[in-house]
Design an enzyme around this catalytic site. Structure first.
Site, short mmCIF file in Angstrom:
data_model
loop_
_atom_site.label_atom_id
_atom_site.label_comp_id
_atom_site.label_asym_id
_atom_site.label_seq_id
_atom_site.Cartn_x
_atom_site.Cartn_y
_atom_site.Cartn_z
N THR A 58 0.83 -1.21 0.00
CA THR A 58 0.00 0.00 0.00
C THR A 58 0.86 1.26 0.00
OG1 THR A 58 -1.76 -1.17 1.17
CG2 THR A 58 -1.81 1.23 1.26
N HIS A 61 1.81 1.91 -3.43
CA HIS A 61 0.73 2.55 -4.18
C HIS A 61 0.67 4.06 -3.90
CE1 HIS A 61 -1.08 -1.03 -5.86
NE2 HIS A 61 -1.06 -1.63 -4.69
#
Lengths: 365, 365, 365, 365
Positions: A58, A61
């Site tokens: 994450t 990202h």
């Protein structure tokens, strides 16, 4: 989290007013290392001195500022949702931890009163805010979190491991969403959470754990986590190999950790009738399925998994760690200074790492 | 099914040697009405004099000789997998029913020893043979079935209803695969099994049952089955209407009876976080799904459903019928002579029927 | 158990007409070794050549002709409900095993159609007949059993172990009636089934297994089964020791194998709130309980356990054995010729044995 | 309960500084009506203006100053743990309710961090403090409670009913601790919670609800709650009557609400094999059981029940009320002014009341 009317604020040290942090500073790729204010523990909160933090996909990202990040993250925010810290200050009404204790953080800050929360489904709370995504996180020196989100680290757990209980909890949640004891369990995808899942399924009593991936590097880590069999799906047929390894029975459960359509289809096909597939891996886009053949006629149960049961998952993980049968260390390939975060992002991007753990400024590696 | 070493064959009547039957006679569309031999009850079997039989969509597929039928059915075979009959002969070792009793038939003849059967998952037995598909069925005057497949009809149940306990069991299985009491339940698709599911969910204690379809005819039947709300998805937005009817909560469970991709997507979207969708309707082809948004982030559980739990489902249905709270009659729109089977097929094909029940030769309508 | 209409009787060897057997011959203490007829496999049955058989406490009760035996057993009957044998003959309609295969026997012969059986609760079938109690059993050379009761022995399992899968199944049933993975499990009573339960709980992923008994002999066997802690309740306080070993948490589950009132009370008191106690041990007489303190205020769940889930339990045991993580051999303290049955009874009576396995006439020890 | 750092205290009315309250004033039988300070809403709390309150058997125990009370209650404390009120003030960090809303109170104030709480077993929290027992309760004009304990009253629920959601929750918890849909459910004991349980079991889809008691008065109330059958165990044999009413099947579940040993034994005996008994009624002293016959050989599951699942139970109750199928009003036999509390105690003591609801000073009856 308690209703005690009075509780004095305990300050155990004299702290600086500012600290360094890895901050998503603007709506663009990259991060900044910034000087930010040291927070205080509000009512029902604890302040932690961060000891170690894990890097997650994450974070990658958010670094990349992909579509999901653009829709979700509101800069500036300090990143980091996997971390362990020492309790250094208690907010009003907090009494279940004491300064000096080592705690690992649940990253989901939930509302406790939506329909999901009222049904003990806090992991899908409609109002979830995530540390390091929606709220300031742990890639820094100090972080304030709700006291109820603080989990005391069981004795004997190394700091590096204590840092990654949150993502390990994802794997526990996935694994424990169906039967494990005596089961043939497939783990499709050997990124860090898949690796944790291998160790968890074994410690939890699975009969056989069969792991698959396309990366020789990750499959080697799967072996170190003691998978009973590994399948390189770039070279081998998953369904046939599973049949062979399980002597024709197939899998009782699949823990899908890759988000890959073919992995999911193969997993479903390899399930015995009445088996379950638990789906944690996030596909990058919608994909189709032969529902009749792979799901309906087989009487399969499919579980969508996100986050951690709050807090059964943590208790299960705690117990697995105390049993001494779960060793997560082989999944941790790098421990590095927090200021080398960009380098960590690079390693992940290139698939040259298992789990990476960061050491904050001022903490000895 | 019992181990009694000796049991005399009980013949309660003098029967003819042949009888009329609706037979899938050759590998082509259509059926024939033929004279076939009257079977006898083998060891562990009972012979039934058929009183009523239900027509199913599967019969339509076989009539049409579609791809599925071509791969599965081996003509000649007597059709009919939904029926009630009077016990007229007991095979060796049968003692739990007696001649004269009325029994309804479970259509799945299972092996009892495959991995699924050994795990009480007989409904997904790897060696299932289905009456009226793989074995001679009930669209005739007499049929022999395994005694264990015979379920005594509870007192007071009309013959027409007793004929359709098998497909009603599909609806019970689907409904009971998750919580019902106090739940908001959606039923997507109001063909016969959807209609049964409406009545079942209500009798089983659902708080609200919301049914959807594209056919005004079927939605009218849904109303007669006492759906709390019906949604005509050819005109209304399912997700919005559910939100409205449930005051924003959404559905706790969806019983998917249509096989329609949009119905499934709408059902998933209308689920509250942590809800369940049970999937009985068979899609005609693979279709895609936004897994992340509709399943994973919501923590949904999805159940593939086929057949009936053997025999919990039958016991649950029996109890619902005995409670007097489940009235299936509004779902039965036609009762006609068995020799008018082709006409029944036509009605189903044109969507001008709910459930159709057939009366065999020699039975009074 | 299948409905295949025709199946030829396969005779694989020329057998004598009579054989030796340990027979409860009359309504009085003791047994006789008698010459009895060799049975044949009826429809749905298999005939086994017995290879090994286990001695159970129930056999001791029948030997003693205690009150329970007087009310249940109808002499003459061949004893022995734990055994493994080679398939030597198939009855009509049997096709899932083949002559020459080694199978272990489920001892409960059930009706398949009572309310319990119809709810997949065959272990509490209202019409259960037990091999070696109500029907001729395995303390002899040949025994005929329903084919569905025959479980193929997994590869690599020693004959002595294969003989005792039935009582091991009792332990599996007890253990698997609640959560095991990551749990602190107490086993109160270290007779053979308690010993099996220790190994099972560990193989199934319990974090800690704590065993108790009053016999130093049995506690030593518990250690050999790899209990994480053993408590000699003749000398130590169970509740305090559990608290200590579990660092204050208490037990998540208790497997009560002793039938002893104090063991049950201690077990309940040592449970954490919301824990479960599974009760297999049979008390010799009614006893009281402080229901409020030990059960209600703690939110405890209590499971009455008898027999084995038919056949999930067997499948679970099979998988545990295949995993290689369950070794039952330390619980078997004696292997002796079947004709020394009276001696075996004496050893059990004096508490000088764990599990005793018998070798029938004509089988090499 | 939330982590919002800032929230302003909302004061919606000018209130007096003191109020009247029913106070357990000293360590002796009886209560006093006293003038006490009006509390304020602390962080995470809400202040309620009490509208109605229910009287519970526990209040009777505290009035009597029995042994349990002596060990638990620390006077002075305002009694009353069942009540509904209007939100009049929000403490810091509270945002899920708004002033003016009507809320009913969960009486258990829990720690959220003990092992039980961490396993979603807050109803058996090791550190539970109960409103009206350990903390000041609702037999007064204003009461402050943790905001998370406030449950918005569903629309259309009369004030009298809204007052007693807490004890109704006990009945929901008991009923929902096992299967209900299509089940034969026995309710042993027709005090208020037993009466609620009758209505709940019916609304939740039980096929038949059979209630028993020794009081003709309470059995009449049971009939008004629509029990399918009532048994006066002072005159009739419970086991035989159940057999008759259920046509030999027996009960699938028993909700034990009396604490009476014979009721529990009868309930267990009337269970079908594999049934469940949920035990909420508190026996006055330990009693014995024929464990083998009533529990083990029947494969029964027994649930100790206390409090309410926090907060699944509340959500289930909410949904039952919204369905319109649960009408609790017949169980409420008296509505009276709060200052007549002693009279209410007298009615309960003499068994001349179902549920009694009190109207605080200043509220219109």
């Amino acid at each position: 989290m308690t209703t005690t009317a009075t509780a004095e604020k305990v300050r155990t040290s004299t702290r600086a007013r500012t600290m360094r942090a890895i901050v998503k500073a603007s709506a663009a790729p990259g991060v900044e290392i910034r000087e930010v204010p040291v927070p205080a523990a509000g009512p029902g909160e604890v302040l932690l001195k961060v000891k170690r933090a894990g890097v997650c996909g994450t974070d990658l990202h958010i670094w990349n500022w992909d579509r999901w990040s653009q829709g979700r993250v509101r800069p500036p925010v300090t990143l980091g949702h996997e971390f362990v810290g020492e309790v250094v200050e208690l907010g009003e009404g907090v009494d279940h931890v004491t300064p000096g204790e080592l705690v690992s953080a649940e990253s989901h800050v939930i509302c406790h009163t939506c329909t999901a929360c009222r049904n003990n489904l806090g992991h899908v709370c409609e109002n979830t805010r995530i540390l390091g995504v929606d709220l300031n996180g742990g890639f820094t020196e100090y972080v304030a979190i709700p006291a109820v989100n603080a989990w005391r680290v069981p004795p004997g757990v190394p700091l590096e491991v204590a840092a990654i209980l949150e993502p390990t909890g994802n794997a526990v949640h996935t694994a424990f969403s169906g039967p494990l004891s005596g089961c043939n369990i497939g783990v499709t995808g050997c990124g860090p959470i898949g690796l944790f899942a291998i160790g968890i399924a074994r410690a939890a009593g699975a009969s056989r754990v069969i792991a698959s991936d396309v990366s020789a590097y990750r499959l080697e880590l799967a072996r170190r986590m003691h998978a009973d069999a590994v399948i390189d799906v770039s070279k081998e047929n998953f369904v046939e190999r599973v049949k062979e390894v399980t002597h024709g029975r197939g899998l009782d459960g699949v823990l899908e950790m890759s988000g890959n359509p073919q992995a999911m289809r193969d997993g479903l096909q390899s399930l015995r009738n009445g088996g379950r597939l638990s789906l944690l891996g996030l596909p990058t886009e919608p994909f189709d399925l032969d529902w009749n053949r792979l799901l309906i006629f087989k009487g399969v149960t499919l579980h969508g998994i996100v986050g951690r049961r709050m807090y059964e998952t943590w208790d299960q993980l705690d117990q697995l760690l105390r049993s001494g049968r779960l060793d997560l260390r082989p999944s941790i390939t790098h421990v590095m200074a927090m200021e080398r975060f960009d380098e960590a992002v690079g390693l992940l991007r290139e698939g040259r790492a298992g789990k990476i753990v960061l050491v904050p400024w001022g903490e000895a590696e």
